[in-house]
Design a protein around this motif. Structure first.
Motif, PDB file in Angstrom:
ATOM      1  N   TRP A  33     -14.651  49.104 -23.803  1.00  0.00           N
ATOM      2  CA  TRP A  33     -13.565  49.618 -22.961  1.00  0.00           C
ATOM      3  C   TRP A  33     -13.946  50.930 -22.287  1.00  0.00           C
ATOM      4  CZ3 TRP A  33     -10.103  46.119 -22.033  1.00  0.00           C
ATOM      5  CH2 TRP A  33      -9.844  45.145 -22.994  1.00  0.00           C
ATOM      6  N   GLU A  34     -14.958  51.587 -22.844  1.00  0.00           N
ATOM      7  CA  GLU A  34     -15.344  52.875 -22.291  1.00  0.00           C
ATOM      8  C   GLU A  34     -16.381  52.760 -21.181  1.00  0.00           C
ATOM      9  OE1 GLU A  34     -16.693  55.153 -25.585  1.00  0.00           O
ATOM     10  OE2 GLU A  34     -14.773  55.050 -26.667  1.00  0.00           O
ATOM     11  N   LEU A  35     -16.912  51.545 -20.988  1.00  0.00           N
ATOM     12  CA  LEU A  35     -17.915  51.359 -19.942  1.00  0.00           C
ATOM     13  C   LEU A  35     -17.280  51.475 -18.564  1.00  0.00           C
ATOM     14  CD1 LEU A  35     -19.943  48.341 -21.384  1.00  0.00           C
ATOM     15  CD2 LEU A  35     -20.605  50.747 -21.357  1.00  0.00           C
ATOM     16  N   PRO A  36     -17.973  52.041 -17.580  1.00  0.00           N
ATOM     17  CA  PRO A  36     -17.410  52.162 -16.226  1.00  0.00           C
ATOM     18  C   PRO A  36     -17.232  50.797 -15.580  1.00  0.00           C
ATOM     19  CG  PRO A  36     -19.732  52.792 -16.233  1.00  0.00           C
ATOM     20  CD  PRO A  36     -19.333  52.614 -17.670  1.00  0.00           C
ATOM     21  N   VAL A  37     -16.172  50.663 -14.815  1.00  0.00           N
ATOM     22  CA  VAL A  37     -15.880  49.404 -14.122  1.00  0.00           C
ATOM     23  C   VAL A  37     -16.549  49.435 -12.751  1.00  0.00           C
ATOM     24  CG1 VAL A  37     -14.082  47.929 -13.177  1.00  0.00           C
ATOM     25  CG2 VAL A  37     -13.689  49.164 -15.320  1.00  0.00           C
ATOM     26  N   GLU A  38     -17.294  48.373 -12.447  1.00  0.00           N
ATOM     27  CA  GLU A  38     -17.938  48.278 -11.142  1.00  0.00           C
ATOM     28  C   GLU A  38     -16.995  47.561 -10.177  1.00  0.00           C
ATOM     29  OE1 GLU A  38     -21.742  46.513 -11.311  1.00  0.00           O
ATOM     30  OE2 GLU A  38     -22.548  47.926 -12.794  1.00  0.00           O
ATOM     31  N   HIS A  39     -16.583  48.249  -9.142  1.00  0.00           N
ATOM     32  CA  HIS A  39     -15.686  47.679  -8.156  1.00  0.00           C
ATOM     33  C   HIS A  39     -16.488  47.045  -7.019  1.00  0.00           C
ATOM     34  CE1 HIS A  39     -12.115  49.473  -9.961  1.00  0.00           C
ATOM     35  NE2 HIS A  39     -12.810  50.593 -10.108  1.00  0.00           N
ATOM     36  N   ALA A  40     -16.136  45.827  -6.674  1.00  0.00           N
ATOM     37  CA  ALA A  40     -16.823  45.152  -5.565  1.00  0.00           C
ATOM     38  C   ALA A  40     -16.468  45.842  -4.256  1.00  0.00           C
ATOM     39  CB  ALA A  40     -16.411  43.681  -5.514  1.00  0.00           C
ATOM     40  N   GLU A  41     -17.483  46.147  -3.492  1.00  0.00           N
ATOM     41  CA  GLU A  41     -17.244  46.822  -2.225  1.00  0.00           C
ATOM     42  C   GLU A  41     -16.779  45.814  -1.171  1.00  0.00           C
ATOM     43  OE1 GLU A  41     -20.503  49.103  -0.872  1.00  0.00           O
ATOM     44  OE2 GLU A  41     -20.635  50.346  -2.678  1.00  0.00           O
ATOM     45  N   ARG A  42     -15.710  46.178  -0.490  1.00  0.00           N
ATOM     46  CA  ARG A  42     -15.171  45.327   0.569  1.00  0.00           C
ATOM     47  C   ARG A  42     -16.061  45.458   1.804  1.00  0.00           C
ATOM     48  NH1 ARG A  42     -10.165  43.097   1.411  1.00  0.00           N
ATOM     49  NH2 ARG A  42      -9.594  42.660   3.569  1.00  0.00           N
ATOM     50  N   ARG A  43     -16.350  44.327   2.428  1.00  0.00           N
ATOM     51  CA  ARG A  43     -17.194  44.365   3.615  1.00  0.00           C
ATOM     52  C   ARG A  43     -16.502  45.141   4.723  1.00  0.00           C
ATOM     53  NH1 ARG A  43     -18.736  38.304   5.040  1.00  0.00           N
ATOM     54  NH2 ARG A  43     -16.529  38.035   4.575  1.00  0.00           N
ATOM     55  N   PRO A  44     -17.251  45.979   5.439  1.00  0.00           N
ATOM     56  CA  PRO A  44     -16.645  46.746   6.539  1.00  0.00           C
ATOM     57  C   PRO A  44     -16.031  45.809   7.582  1.00  0.00           C
ATOM     58  CG  PRO A  44     -18.867  47.517   6.054  1.00  0.00           C
ATOM     59  CD  PRO A  44     -18.674  46.260   5.278  1.00  0.00           C
ATOM     60  N   GLU A  45     -14.814  46.139   8.009  1.00  0.00           N
ATOM     61  CA  GLU A  45     -14.116  45.301   8.982  1.00  0.00           C
ATOM     62  C   GLU A  45     -14.096  45.960  10.348  1.00  0.00           C
ATOM     63  OE1 GLU A  45     -10.207  44.378   7.630  1.00  0.00           O
ATOM     64  OE2 GLU A  45     -10.876  42.830   6.229  1.00  0.00           O
ATOM     65  N   CYS A  46     -14.081  45.124  11.365  1.00  0.00           N
ATOM     66  CA  CYS A  46     -13.938  45.614  12.730  1.00  0.00           C
ATOM     67  C   CYS A  46     -12.501  46.106  12.914  1.00  0.00           C
ATOM     68  CB  CYS A  46     -14.262  44.505  13.725  1.00  0.00           C
ATOM     69  SG  CYS A  46     -13.884  44.922  15.444  1.00  0.00           S
ATOM     70  N   SER A  47     -12.343  47.265  13.505  1.00  0.00           N
ATOM     71  CA  SER A  47     -11.017  47.847  13.670  1.00  0.00           C
ATOM     72  C   SER A  47     -10.189  47.116  14.718  1.00  0.00           C
ATOM     73  CB  SER A  47     -11.143  49.322  14.062  1.00  0.00           C
ATOM     74  OG  SER A  47     -11.878  49.448  15.278  1.00  0.00           O
ATOM     75  N   ARG A  48     -10.823  46.309  15.565  1.00  0.00           N
ATOM     76  CA  ARG A  48     -10.068  45.619  16.617  1.00  0.00           C
ATOM     77  C   ARG A  48      -9.668  44.203  16.221  1.00  0.00           C
ATOM     78  NH1 ARG A  48     -11.667  43.981  22.901  1.00  0.00           N
ATOM     79  NH2 ARG A  48      -9.521  43.485  23.491  1.00  0.00           N
ATOM     80  N   CYS A  49     -10.640  43.389  15.776  1.00  0.00           N
ATOM     81  CA  CYS A  49     -10.331  41.982  15.477  1.00  0.00           C
ATOM     82  C   CYS A  49     -10.055  41.735  13.994  1.00  0.00           C
ATOM     83  CB  CYS A  49     -11.450  41.068  15.965  1.00  0.00           C
ATOM     84  SG  CYS A  49     -13.011  41.232  15.029  1.00  0.00           S
ATOM     85  N   SER A  50     -10.240  42.763  13.133  1.00  0.00           N
ATOM     86  CA  SER A  50      -9.989  42.670  11.687  1.00  0.00           C
ATOM     87  C   SER A  50     -10.913  41.690  10.981  1.00  0.00           C
ATOM     88  CB  SER A  50      -8.519  42.289  11.403  1.00  0.00           C
ATOM     89  OG  SER A  50      -7.653  43.264  11.927  1.00  0.00           O
ATOM     90  N   ARG A  51     -12.012  41.336  11.614  1.00  0.00           N
ATOM     91  CA  ARG A  51     -13.009  40.471  10.998  1.00  0.00           C
ATOM     92  C   ARG A  51     -14.120  41.342  10.409  1.00  0.00           C
ATOM     93  NH1 ARG A  51     -13.268  35.403   9.868  1.00  0.00           N
ATOM     94  NH2 ARG A  51     -15.289  35.071  10.869  1.00  0.00           N
ATOM     95  N   PRO A  52     -14.857  40.830   9.385  1.00  0.00           N
ATOM     96  CA  PRO A  52     -16.024  41.578   8.909  1.00  0.00           C
ATOM     97  C   PRO A  52     -16.956  41.881  10.078  1.00  0.00           C
ATOM     98  CG  PRO A  52     -15.526  39.765   7.422  1.00  0.00           C
ATOM     99  CD  PRO A  52     -14.621  39.589   8.600  1.00  0.00           C
ATOM    100  N   GLN A  53     -17.562  43.054  10.058  1.00  0.00           N
ATOM    101  CA  GLN A  53     -18.361  43.492  11.199  1.00  0.00           C
ATOM    102  C   GLN A  53     -19.508  42.542  11.517  1.00  0.00           C
ATOM    103  OE1 GLN A  53     -19.528  47.532  10.403  1.00  0.00           O
ATOM    104  NE2 GLN A  53     -17.485  48.361  10.790  1.00  0.00           N
ATOM    105  N   LYS A  54     -20.057  41.879  10.503  1.00  0.00           N
ATOM    106  CA  LYS A  54     -21.167  40.956  10.746  1.00  0.00           C
ATOM    107  C   LYS A  54     -20.732  39.708  11.509  1.00  0.00           C
ATOM    108  CE  LYS A  54     -24.198  42.264   6.914  1.00  0.00           C
ATOM    109  NZ  LYS A  54     -24.936  41.777   5.709  1.00  0.00           N
TER     110      LYS A  54
END
Length: 289
Positions: free
Chosen positions: A47-68
């Motif tokens: 329980w004391e181990l750090p939790v690894e959070h999955a990084e959300r893929r960067p999104e385009c600010s206009r179309c809301s799709r992943p930048q790739k």
């Protein structure tokens, strides 16, 4: 409206308002039941181990799709200049879906001409802005049914040219729930689209091929209200690109429920609920529902 297209349990923190403490567990165990198994030695340290959070893929600010996989090259360079205000009522479940069409639609229009309101229940007291919109004589709501007038016919006879059109975004069952359980949406004039075009949103299942996504409904309605067929072509371009990209990367074309039923390809057993079974029969007999 989106087609069918449509919880995970969250662990509670320990303590009085979360998971029971060891003492609480002992008290809550039914009398005569076996004691709880002891945790393996050293397990408490996990329980004391750090939790690894999955990084959300960067999104385009206009179309809301992943930048790739950004779809901005298929959007108009500048927002379409329209006089009609689009008011979209979005079911909360639709907000988190990856392949939703509303962000693409909003990216094509000026911010002051496209309002998205998320929720299932609305009232005049809590939603004053929505109440004002629904009571305006220039507001229409796009929802098919026996009481709906074809949009093209309505604007020919209406003394007031429509300035706002409301669309409901969600699966067909979600849209039906929102429409019939909110009295506000019976205030505007109810209209529907009379069109023979088939949906191009082929990566989500539709009840029939004539059922359109929210973006497609908006494209057809705006082209009629603005008297400009180029609007429909412009709004459909990013949807076509989205479906093409998904199909190139493993997605399958989702045939309509009507097609699958008629050709004996529907993968699920027929429902036992009489109301749902009746809907299936209507689809197989090509009766409009």
């Amino acid at each position: 409206m989106e087609s069918p297209t449509l919880g995970e349990s969250v662990p509670r923190p320990p303590g009085p308002s979360g998971s029971p403490t060891p003492d609480e567990e002992e008290e809550e165990r039914p009398e005569g039941s076996a004691p709880l198994a002891a945790a393996p030695a050293g397990a408490a340290g996990l329980w004391e181990l750090p939790v690894e959070h999955a990084e959300r893929r960067p999104e385009c600010s206009r179309c809301s799709r992943p930048q790739k996989v950004c779809l901005c090259p298929y959007l108009p360079v500048h927002p379409l200049q329209i006089s009609t205000h689009l008011y979209i009522i979005q079911h909360p479940a639709e907000e988190s879906k990856v392949l939703r069409t509303v962000p693409l639609l909003a990216a094509c229009l000026p911010p002051d001409k496209c309002t998205v309101k998320i929720g299932r229940r609305f009232s005049e007291e809590r939603d004053i802005e929505l109440s004002t919109v629904c009571r305006d004589s220039g507001t229409l709501i796009l929802y098919p049914g026996a009481e709906a007038t074809n949009l093209e016919e309505f604007i020919l006879d209406s003394p007031v040219y429509p300035s706002t059109i409301i669309l409901i975004d969600g699966t067909w069952s979600q849209a039906k729930d929102i429409f019939y359980k909110n009295s506000l949406f019976r205030l505007p004039k109810q209209v529907q689209l009379k069109t023979s075009i088939c949906s191009q949103y082929v990566i989500r299942m539709q009840p029939t091929s004539r059922c359109l996504s929210t973006l497609e409904c908006a494209a057809v309605a705006l082209s009629i209200l603005e008297k400009n067929n180029c609007i429909q072509e412009t709004l459909l371009r990013p949807l076509q690109a989205l479906c093409s990209f998904q199909l190139q990367h493993g997605a399958q074309i989702r045939l309509s429920k009507e097609y699958l039923l008629k050709n004996g390809l529907y993968p699920k057993p027929m429902p036992k609920n009489k109301r749902k079974l009746r809907k299936m029969e209507l689809l197989m007999n090509s009766v409009k529902i």
